[in-house]
Design an enzyme around this catalytic site. Sequence first.
Site, PDB file in Angstrom:
ATOM      1  N   TYR A 150       0.814  -1.226   0.000  1.00 48.14           N
ATOM      2  CA  TYR A 150       0.000   0.000   0.000  1.00 48.14           C
ATOM      3  C   TYR A 150       0.848   1.276   0.000  1.00 48.14           C
ATOM      4  CZ  TYR A 150      -4.425  -2.468   0.946  1.00 48.14           C
ATOM      5  OH  TYR A 150      -5.538  -3.250   0.852  1.00 48.14           O
ATOM      6  N   HIS A 205     -16.448  -6.054   2.536  1.00 49.84           N
ATOM      7  CA  HIS A 205     -17.463  -6.432   1.539  1.00 49.84           C
ATOM      8  C   HIS A 205     -18.796  -6.834   2.172  1.00 49.84           C
ATOM      9  CE1 HIS A 205     -16.127 -10.644   2.241  1.00 49.84           C
ATOM     10  NE2 HIS A 205     -17.333 -10.963   1.818  1.00 49.84           N
ATOM     11  N   LYS A 209     -23.258  -6.570   1.324  1.00 54.75           N
ATOM     12  CA  LYS A 209     -24.262  -7.640   1.337  1.00 54.75           C
ATOM     13  C   LYS A 209     -25.635  -6.997   1.529  1.00 54.75           C
ATOM     14  CE  LYS A 209     -21.421 -11.343   1.532  1.00 54.75           C
ATOM     15  NZ  LYS A 209     -21.448 -12.460   0.588  1.00 54.75           N
ATOM     16  N   HIS A 268     -16.206  -7.987   9.553  1.00 54.99           N
ATOM     17  CA  HIS A 268     -17.549  -8.264   9.028  1.00 54.99           C
ATOM     18  C   HIS A 268     -18.618  -8.262  10.123  1.00 54.99           C
ATOM     19  CE1 HIS A 268     -15.268  -9.204   5.594  1.00 54.99           C
ATOM     20  NE2 HIS A 268     -15.159 -10.495   5.733  1.00 54.99           N
ATOM     21  N   LYS A 361     -14.569 -22.152  10.303  1.00 51.11           N
ATOM     22  CA  LYS A 361     -14.375 -22.943   9.088  1.00 51.11           C
ATOM     23  C   LYS A 361     -14.600 -24.413   9.407  1.00 51.11           C
ATOM     24  CE  LYS A 361     -11.468 -19.835   6.452  1.00 51.11           C
ATOM     25  NZ  LYS A 361     -12.458 -19.703   5.383  1.00 51.11           N
TER      26      LYS A 361
END
Length: 791
Positions: A150, A205, A209, A268, A361
């Site tokens: 970055y 992201h 949604k 999230h 997971k």
Amino acid sequence: KMLSRVLCTVLFMGALPSLAEVSQGHISVVLLGATGDLAKKYLWQGLFQLYMDKVSSGHSFTFHGAALTAQEPGQRLMFDVLKKLACPPDESPNRCAVLKDQFVKLSRYHQLKTAENYTMLNREIETLLHQEGLKEAGRIFYFSVPPFAYTEIASHINSSCRAPPGAWLRVVLEKPFGHDLKSAQQLAAELTSFFREEEMFRVDHYLGKQAVAHILPFRDQNRQFLDPIWNRHHVERVEIVLKETVDAKGRTSFYEQYGVIRDVLQNHLTEALMFLTMELPANVSRAEEVLQCKLQAFQSLRRLEKSSAVLGQYQSYARQVQEELQKAPGYTSTTPTFAGVLIHSDSLRWEGVPFLLTSGKALDERVGYVRVLFKNRAYCTQSQALRAAGHSQCKAKQIIFYIGHGELNTPAVLVSRNLFKPVMPKGSWSELVGHSDLHVFGQPLSDYYVYSPVKERDAYSVLISNIYHGRKDFFITTENLLASWRFWTPLLESITHQPLRLYPGGVENQHLLDFEMVSGEVAFTVAEPVQLLNPHRQMPSDYKTIQSKFRQSPLVSAWSEDLISQLASDIEKAASRSVAHSGQFHLALSGGSSPVVLFQRLARHHYAFPWKHTHIWLVDERCVPLTNSESNFFSLHSHLLQSVRVPYFNLHPMPVHLNQRLCVEEDGGTEMYAKEIVALVANASFDLVLLGVGTDGHTASLFPHSETGLEGAQTVVLTESPVKPHQRMSLSLPLINRARQVFVLVLGKGKHDITTLLSRVGHQPRKWPISGVSPSSGQLVWYVDYEALLG
């Protein structure tokens, strides 16, 4: 002129209203990492969707794919991706074909590796605009590259690739944005040296949604129904969940650095939590108001402790790490792949409501949802047949923002029919009327009002559209980011070496990862089967509590958790004896970090404690306002007093803040506290004083070579600390030694050296004030954990 030809073709197809509108301004979109996985899967499709949506907006576009790959192979890779772009089902084939063809023609590849490459890109953009006679509206740089790149890229853009005056710059950044608070601060400082805050768009992201993005609008549009019930009096609990069936195979390098909390919960799920807990601004369309309310919601979150989380790791993870990262056989990873975290907000609206954030997971299903479960006070006298009716008050009452996958396999908003019929925007959400035999949380779909998006959009298409519109409330600001890391970092530091629950993965997990809330903590509900235990994993020793002598006084030692449990029980016994004998219990408590776990233990496990007859005093206080987070009273209130029922008049904070100033001798704060002690405490002899020990041997706020408090007639003194805040108020050593009982708590490896030293020295309070603690007519007990005692 390539751009003119493209525009004319689109005009001919009827996609644009007039050529005059085309000249409103040009936008150059530069996608860095244009041949990477994220770009292939989502970003090019999102940019194509933007072009389809905005081709008639009055702006013209060019799209510049960029990567480190050389020109020819990079261009080939990029155009292979562009060929596979798709239109939504409702787009006409003719228009789709034309727009796709034009998008490809407007896209070009650049190798961006050196400063000269960026200068050349800037020159190309300027030349193109000059040839076409277009003014520049703005530039979008999308960083689909690892964060370590970055700073260098930002430097090149800032020095040679900025949009000219009058045009805007929008720089889009992908997570991870740091590893903890310190690294996030460092990265933020580097970026803000090149870009202004309004120019940076940090992507989460999940904010794209559709179900998550609709939480705030839903709350806003349904205020009339939600205002009375969106609070602690009506909400039983909230669940924010993201379950995955895939494991970390192929991504173990990333996962070893980050783990499930950093990967999913810190960003999230926390963003969804903010949308639920924040106060609604007057105008949810104003980004500044939304972001300010989010920050206030962060400030009300209660600090996370080690006991706030349960952690797991699927069995094959360590083997995958060994294979992918060439670790030695028998390598043990402490990286969690599953986490359940209990969060509380101390705001008036949400106090006491549990918020459960869960992700992992290799679980049994792929699904994401936000579920608000309401308390149900109804008792239904009717038969089971009538209870099954859709509007029965005995059915569960809930609002579910269904993020996707799972049984429904679509974004949706579900509201129990026995709650209210929600207001939903007709143009973008439609009610599902034909109910299938699907069940959601044990109830048929017919029990809910169910709404799904009229047009399903993937998250990146939504976010790229918001970047185009400059909607900052869909992105993470620097303040927002640092607030999140400030909240999560203490937990991440505390669980570094915490044992993980091993689980086999998929449906075989059975009930192994179920957890429950007990007294503000979380714990797995079933024991871990012996066959799942890793033989290489170091388990805590099974030593029982040691009881012997330390400095000629009784010593209690154990692992910290057992030690705190024992100390809390001993304090309760002392309180019960004192109340039985004299009707009251005078307890003086120290500040600092060590007693925090004790306070929490007392609050959550000792419901028989005679708080009603207990007076709480302070052993020492920092000269800061009592509402300051550094105040010992503030810590005591946060971790104990707000959870127990101590009468208001039984609380005795030290008067450090008088006449709108702090610890000024002329204000007489020490004399005031001394008089209060003499008036209420028989013979000025506390029933129990709890002390700690500093690494320099100080106790209370009595420091080595202190000019006051170590001897003499004064009972409450002002002292100077070598660390900030320097000014303190403290009980004197003579007053402490008048107590009936003194307990000294010593925790952690950091205290091993001073503990060893104290075991060898005599009575030397000027050098080591703690060595002067020797109650004249009472008892001294040392509570020292194994790490402090044995190192």
